[in-house]
Design a protein around this motif. Structure first.
Motif, mmCIF file in Angstrom:
data_model
loop_
_atom_site.group_PDB
_atom_site.id
_atom_site.type_symbol
_atom_site.label_atom_id
_atom_site.label_comp_id
_atom_site.label_asym_id
_atom_site.label_seq_id
_atom_site.Cartn_x
_atom_site.Cartn_y
_atom_site.Cartn_z
ATOM 1 N N LEU A 269 40.610 46.013 41.163
ATOM 2 C CA LEU A 269 40.989 44.827 40.218
ATOM 3 C C LEU A 269 40.258 43.605 40.783
ATOM 4 N N ALA A 270 39.479 43.141 39.972
ATOM 5 C CA ALA A 270 38.846 41.662 40.511
ATOM 6 C C ALA A 270 39.541 40.575 40.360
ATOM 7 N N GLY B 286 42.516 51.644 42.279
ATOM 8 C CA GLY B 286 41.778 50.535 42.460
ATOM 9 C C GLY B 286 42.798 49.088 43.072
ATOM 10 N N LEU B 287 43.729 49.656 43.774
ATOM 11 C CA LEU B 287 44.577 48.563 44.200
ATOM 12 C C LEU B 287 43.884 47.209 45.149
ATOM 13 N N SER B 288 44.141 46.120 44.710
ATOM 14 C CA SER B 288 43.616 44.869 45.415
ATOM 15 C C SER B 288 44.662 44.051 46.213
ATOM 16 N N ALA B 289 45.909 44.018 45.613
ATOM 17 C CA ALA B 289 47.114 43.132 46.444
ATOM 18 C C ALA B 289 48.392 44.149 46.119
ATOM 19 N N VAL C 279 47.805 44.437 37.108
ATOM 20 C CA VAL C 279 47.956 43.255 37.537
ATOM 21 C C VAL C 279 48.525 43.469 38.881
ATOM 22 N N ALA C 280 48.101 42.288 39.854
ATOM 23 C CA ALA C 280 48.417 42.096 41.238
ATOM 24 C C ALA C 280 49.610 41.026 41.246
ATOM 25 N N ALA C 281 50.621 41.244 41.171
ATOM 26 C CA ALA C 281 51.439 39.970 41.267
ATOM 27 C C ALA C 281 53.112 40.532 41.338
#
Length: 217
Positions: free
Chosen positions: A50-51, A165-168, A185-187
Motif C-alpha cells: 500500500l503506497a 502488501g502491509l505498509s503500517a 487502509v493503514a490507520a
C-alpha cells in the motif's frame, strides 16, 4: 445504491488519518513462551504494498484477487482466510508492540461483544511482525487479555503481511464476495471505520465501479 450511501462511501476514511507505528525503542525482559502455531502457507499472487491511503478505487490493488492464507491461531486451531469462499470479509493486521493496535483491539472487541458482529461480513485478524524483543510480547497473551474472538492467524514468518502488501499498523483490508480487494487502509479506524469497510465488502465490483464513475473517482 442510495445517494446517502454513495456519499458515505466516497468520503470513506478520508482526511488525514493518523497512521502509525510509534518508535518504541526500549528492550526489556518479558515472560511467556513462543506460541506453538502452524506454518503459514499462501496461495495466489501477492498484492502490491500500500503506497498510501486513498479514496475507493484509487489503490493500485483495487480489484486484485486476494491471496488465500492458511495457518493457525495462538492455540493451534486451524485458520484459513479463503477469498474464494463467497463470503465478504475484513482482515485486520496487528502488531503486539504497536500502540495504535493496542488501542484498536479493545474498541473492536467491545463492539463485537455488544453486537455479535456482522452476520454478512467475516472479520479476521492477523498477528504479524512478531518480535520477542519488543513490548507486549507474546501476542497470544495480549489477545487473550483483550478477549479477542475473531479468527486470527499467527503470522510468525510475516508471509501473510507480505502477501497482502502491509505498509503500517493497524492495517485493514476489505475483500468482497468475489474475492477481490476493494479497499485497504493503514490507520486506526475504530468501529465506525470498520462498519464502512464492511459496507464496502458487501459491494460487487460492478457496483463499486458504478459508484466510482458516478462520483468522478
Amino acid at each position: 445504491m442510495a445517494a446517502k450511501s454513495r456519499n458515505k462511501l466516497v468520503i470513506i476514511l478520508g482526511g488525514g488519518v493518523a497512521v502509525l507505528v510509534a518508535g518504541l525503542v526500549a528492550f526489556f525482559t518479558v515472560s511467556g513462551s513462543e506460541p506453538e502455531t502452524a506454518e503459514v502457507t499462501v496461495e495466489g499472487d501477492p498484492i502490491p504494498v500500500l503506497a498510501g491511503n486513498a479514496p475507493v478505487g484509487q489503490d493500485i490493488a483495487f480489484g486484485w484477487d486476494a491471496p488465500t492464507v492458511t495457518g493457525s491461531d495462538w492455540k493451534g486451531n486451524p485458520v484459513t482466510i479463503d477469498p474464494a469462499d463467497g463470503r465478504p470479509k475484513v482482515i485486520v493486521f496487528l502488531a503486539h508492540w504497536c500502540p495504535h493496535c493496542q488501542a484498536e483491539v479493545p474498541q473492536i472487541q467491545a463492539w463485537l461483544n455488544q453486537t455479535g458482529g456482522s452476520s454478512e461480513v467475516d472479520l479476521y485478524g492477523v498477528a504479524t511482525s512478531i518480535n520477542r524483543s519488543r513490548p507486549n510480547w507474546p501476542p497470544s497473551d495480549w489477545l487473550e487479555r483483550e478477549g479477542w474472538t475473531s479468527p486470527t492467524i499467527m503470522d510468525l514468518n510475516n508471509r501473510t503481511s507480505t502477501a497482502y502488501g502491509l505498509s503500517a499498523f493497524p492495517y485493514w483490508v476489505a475483500v468482497n464476495s468475489e474475492g477481490k480487494v476493494v479497499y485497504r487502509v493503514a490507520a486506526s479506524i475504530g468501529v465506525e471505520g470498520l462498519l464502512t469497510l464492511q459496507q464496502l465488502a458487501t459491494q460487487s465490483m460492478a457496483e463499486l465501479e458504478e459508484l466510482i464513475a458516478q462520483t468522478g473517482g
